[in-house]
Design an enzyme around this catalytic site. Sequence first.
Site, PDB file in Angstrom:
ATOM      1  N   HIS A  97      34.371  38.760  43.765  1.00  0.00           N
ATOM      2  CA  HIS A  97      35.023  39.959  43.148  1.00  0.00           C
ATOM      3  C   HIS A  97      34.678  39.934  41.696  1.00  0.00           C
ATOM      4  CE1 HIS A  97      37.633  42.776  41.170  1.00  0.00           C
ATOM      5  NE2 HIS A  97      37.820  43.163  42.604  1.00  0.00           N
ATOM      6  N   GLU A 169      31.575  47.765  43.638  1.00  0.00           N
ATOM      7  CA  GLU A 169      32.250  47.946  42.666  1.00  0.00           C
ATOM      8  C   GLU A 169      31.426  48.709  41.558  1.00  0.00           C
ATOM      9  OE1 GLU A 169      35.658  45.132  42.275  1.00  0.00           O
ATOM     10  OE2 GLU A 169      33.794  43.973  42.254  1.00  0.00           O
TER      11      GLU A 169
HETATM   12  P1  PGA Z   1      40.731  49.410  41.381  1.00  0.00           P
HETATM   13  O1  PGA Z   1      40.125  47.994  41.900  1.00  0.00           O
HETATM   14  O2  PGA Z   1      40.747  50.392  42.777  1.00  0.00           O
HETATM   15  O3  PGA Z   1      41.940  49.301  40.611  1.00  0.00           O
HETATM   16  O4  PGA Z   1      39.612  50.094  40.461  1.00  0.00           O
HETATM   17  C1  PGA Z   1      39.060  47.824  42.802  1.00  0.00           C
HETATM   18  C2  PGA Z   1      39.078  46.489  42.848  1.00  0.00           C
HETATM   19  O5  PGA Z   1      38.647  45.801  41.741  1.00  0.00           O
HETATM   20  O6  PGA Z   1      39.003  45.712  43.814  1.00  0.00           O
END
Ligand code: PGA
Length: 244
Positions: A97, A169
């Site tokens: 992550h 992301e």
């Molecule tokens: P978010 O987080 O949906 O709050 O942007 C996604 C993540 O970082 O896994």
Amino acid sequence: MSTRKPFVAGNWKMNNFVADAVSLAEGLKALVSGVDTVDIAVCPTYTSLYAVGKVLAGSTIQLGAQDAYVKASGAYTGEISPQMLQDVGCTWTIIGHSERRHILGESDEFLNEKLRFALASGLKVMFCIGELLEERKGGTMEAVLERQTTKGLDGLSADVAAGVVIAYEPVWADQAEDAHIFVRGVVEKMFGKDCADRVRIQYGGSVKADNAAELIAREHIDGFLVGGAALKADSFAAIINACK
Ligand code: PGA
């Protein structure tokens, strides 16, 4: 919409005491009990895994961890092994992550080691990639995604790689699908077309109930890794329902 089965996972991050996690899981279980066309997972903190696993037993919601270490047991104070995660009911773990890459400083090489050990231990993996805003602005987005994907998936067979879920992301939501197409191309270069066609790529950029339907309609978006909106049963269920 892609032909791959959508996979929606909630990353609860460092939120919720055990009682809150249990009631969130109970609420979600009631809301999505009939859904079988979407794979669903929740990833609570380590301290809530056992209790949430008990709530989810017998449901179609799968249990995931947010990270897993590279050894089965031993003198590694503070770490948790894939074997221990499976012992409390996990079938999935997140690896790489952005918060672990950038706050905890985990390298591509270390994340590859984690990914390989988790898979070899029998856990399924959501492997996160994504560029920083500076990298996007500096024009190195593709180089960063290529490096993270290539180093992260290094050493896997095509068959094992096809079972890894890649979670992208992003920084800019409007270019989400372009990045997915790019990453699928990197997977194709590494492992061939069959693997690239099978591998699921989740979108992880602040997905909410009101943009989930539009995003899942794109051919190369195969589900979501949801942070904030996964902390309420009704908003997370609405995202899941948008993928049906
Ligand atoms: P978010 O987080 O949906 O709050 O942007 C996604 C993540 O970082 O896994």
